[in-house]
Design a protein around this motif. Structure first.
Motif, PDB file in Angstrom:
ATOM      1  N   TYR A  23       0.823  -1.206   0.000  1.00 53.16           N
ATOM      2  CA  TYR A  23       0.000   0.000   0.000  1.00 53.16           C
ATOM      3  C   TYR A  23       0.862   1.263   0.000  1.00 53.16           C
ATOM      4  O   TYR A  23       0.529   2.249  -0.651  1.00 53.16           O
ATOM      5  N   VAL A  24       1.958   1.223   0.728  1.00 57.05           N
ATOM      6  CA  VAL A  24       2.846   2.386   0.780  1.00 57.05           C
ATOM      7  C   VAL A  24       3.497   2.617  -0.573  1.00 57.05           C
ATOM      8  O   VAL A  24       3.560   3.748  -1.076  1.00 57.05           O
ATOM      9  N   TRP A  25       3.995   1.542  -1.185  1.00 57.26           N
ATOM     10  CA  TRP A  25       4.648   1.709  -2.489  1.00 57.26           C
ATOM     11  C   TRP A  25       3.646   2.086  -3.582  1.00 57.26           C
ATOM     12  O   TRP A  25       3.984   2.825  -4.508  1.00 57.26           O
ATOM     13  N   ALA A  26       2.421   1.601  -3.472  1.00 55.77           N
ATOM     14  CA  ALA A  26       1.392   2.009  -4.437  1.00 55.77           C
ATOM     15  C   ALA A  26       1.055   3.487  -4.281  1.00 55.77           C
ATOM     16  O   ALA A  26       0.849   4.197  -5.279  1.00 55.77           O
ATOM     17  N   LEU A  39       8.984   0.212  -6.566  1.00 53.99           N
ATOM     18  CA  LEU A  39       9.629  -0.780  -5.699  1.00 53.99           C
ATOM     19  C   LEU A  39      10.600  -1.652  -6.486  1.00 53.99           C
ATOM     20  O   LEU A  39      11.696  -1.963  -6.001  1.00 53.99           O
ATOM     21  N   SER A  40      10.231  -2.052  -7.690  1.00 56.85           N
ATOM     22  CA  SER A  40      11.119  -2.909  -8.482  1.00 56.85           C
ATOM     23  C   SER A  40      12.439  -2.212  -8.787  1.00 56.85           C
ATOM     24  O   SER A  40      13.514  -2.832  -8.736  1.00 56.85           O
ATOM     25  N   ARG A  41      12.395  -0.913  -9.068  1.00 57.23           N
ATOM     26  CA  ARG A  41      13.637  -0.173  -9.356  1.00 57.23           C
ATOM     27  C   ARG A  41      14.487  -0.025  -8.096  1.00 57.23           C
ATOM     28  O   ARG A  41      15.717  -0.099  -8.149  1.00 57.23           O
ATOM     29  N   ILE A  42      13.828   0.185  -6.948  1.00 54.93           N
ATOM     30  CA  ILE A  42      14.568   0.286  -5.688  1.00 54.93           C
ATOM     31  C   ILE A  42      15.254  -1.042  -5.373  1.00 54.93           C
ATOM     32  O   ILE A  42      16.408  -1.080  -4.916  1.00 54.93           O
ATOM     33  N   LEU A  43      14.564  -2.147  -5.615  1.00 58.01           N
ATOM     34  CA  LEU A  43      15.152  -3.458  -5.346  1.00 58.01           C
ATOM     35  C   LEU A  43      16.332  -3.733  -6.271  1.00 58.01           C
ATOM     36  O   LEU A  43      17.314  -4.394  -5.864  1.00 58.01           O
ATOM     37  N   GLU A  44      16.274  -3.255  -7.489  1.00 62.64           N
ATOM     38  CA  GLU A  44      17.425  -3.400  -8.383  1.00 62.64           C
ATOM     39  C   GLU A  44      18.642  -2.656  -7.831  1.00 62.64           C
ATOM     40  O   GLU A  44      19.774  -3.165  -7.880  1.00 62.64           O
ATOM     41  N   GLN A  45      18.411  -1.467  -7.305  1.00 62.17           N
ATOM     42  CA  GLN A  45      19.504  -0.704  -6.711  1.00 62.17           C
ATOM     43  C   GLN A  45      20.056  -1.433  -5.478  1.00 62.17           C
ATOM     44  O   GLN A  45      21.267  -1.445  -5.226  1.00 62.17           O
ATOM     45  N   LEU A  46      19.173  -2.053  -4.702  1.00 57.85           N
ATOM     46  CA  LEU A  46      19.617  -2.800  -3.533  1.00 57.85           C
ATOM     47  C   LEU A  46      20.474  -3.989  -3.939  1.00 57.85           C
ATOM     48  O   LEU A  46      21.485  -4.292  -3.279  1.00 57.85           O
ATOM     49  N   CYS A  47      20.111  -4.669  -5.007  1.00 59.31           N
ATOM     50  CA  CYS A  47      20.906  -5.808  -5.473  1.00 59.31           C
ATOM     51  C   CYS A  47      22.307  -5.365  -5.897  1.00 59.31           C
ATOM     52  O   CYS A  47      23.289  -6.099  -5.670  1.00 59.31           O
TER      53      CYS A  47
END
Length: 311
Positions: A23-26, A39-47
């Motif tokens: 809900y927060v990311w939406a 969120l998907s782009r943030i997770l790519e940066q985390l990887c």
């Protein structure tokens, strides 16, 4: 160098706590006029950051904990074989957890304290048995506002990390978090709150600031500290307080002090000291034990015969 000090050759366990509240990311995406990343782009940066952790030292290990509404669970353990392309396996699994975390009622709270507890237990489990310092770091990547109902459990995690010499770094992608500010301050970690423009290069920011271990950070100049919000949350009302009453047993914070027992741990409180004090006993003029009220001549003055006998 003393044994108590960290060494640059020590392997480090980095546990990433990721907030995947759907809900927060939406909400961030719906109001994306400011340019926040999905969120998907943030997770790519985390990887990218986690891959850098593995490149710096072949003995370094990584772990990932997902936090969502109502719970948290381990996604990648320290002993799990990490695939060559971390992005291909970690990002889809975290997105799947986020999709499955939807609840019947929309909520903007995340079980951050539960995720920190799992991260601390995992760091303790995989700590070297002969190490005085647990060469571990916890990176919290969050976007959810603080849930004041989790104040006690979150502070317990923070003090446990401080006791174990575990750095808690925080990267807040939403409103300022008093919990994470205090966590970074108490454990000597770093607190980051990048603006939407800096999110485009989040991996570079994490590699520059969070990647250095405790030994390397002593040789670097950290970013300027943020103003830390040291207010505590009332256990009963969840209100942030500047002055409060504290239970001496469980350290719970309350906005009022006239209570017979602690609502958190059920410890009995002693009555106020003023209520236990009676009238102050004063010594009589003859130096007695003070049981005679002052100013009573019939009892405070000895009889004449006794006085004559004493002379």
């Amino acid at each position: 160098m003393a044994d108590e000090e960290p060494s640059p050759l020590d392997a480090t366990l980095v546990v990433a706590v990721v907030d995947v509240n759907p809900y927060v990311w939406a909400a961030r995406q719906n109001g994306n006029s400011s340019g926040h990343l999905a969120l998907s782009r943030i997770l790519e940066q985390l990887c990218m950051f986690l891959n850098a952790v593995r490149i710096v030292n072949a003995e370094n290990r990584i772990a990932v904990v997902a936090a969502y509404p109502g719970g948290a669970r381990m996604i990648l353990g320290a002993n799990t074989r990490v695939p060559g392309r971390l992005h291909d396996s970690l990002v889809p699994e975290l997105l799947q957890v986020a999709a499955g975390a939807a609840e019947p009622r929309e909520t903007t709270t995340t079980a951050l304290s539960s995720a920190l507890s799992i991260a601390l237990c995992h760091a303790h489990k995989h700590a070297p048995p002969d190490a005085r310092h647990q060469r571990a770091q916890i990176l919290t990547l969050a976007a959810t506002v603080d849930d004041t109902r989790q104040y006690n459990s979150a502070m317990n995690c923070i003090f446990a990390a401080q006791r174990a010499s575990i750095l808690v770094d925080a990267c807040m992608l939403g409103a300022p978090s008093a919990f994470l500010q205090q966590a970074a301050h108490i454990t000597h970690g770093v607190y980051l709150q990048p603006d939407p423009a800096a999110e485009q290069a989040l991996s570079q920011l994490l590699i520059s600031v969070v990647l250095p271990d405790a030994f390397t950070r002593m040789q670097l100049r950290p970013p300027p500290p943020h103003d830390v919000d040291f207010r505590a949350a009332c256990f009963l009302t969840a209100e942030m307080l500047e002055r409060a009453y504290v239970c001496s047993v469980c350290l719970s914070v309350f906005h009022r002090g006239a209570m017979p027992e602690c609502p958190a741990c059920r410890a009995r409180f002693r009555p106020p000291a003023v209520g236990r004090l009676g009238k102050r006993k004063r010594r009589g003029p003859t130096g007695g034990d003070g049981s005679v009220p002052a100013g009573d001549p019939t009892r405070a003055t000895p009889p004449p015969s006794a006085s004559a006998g004493a002379m």
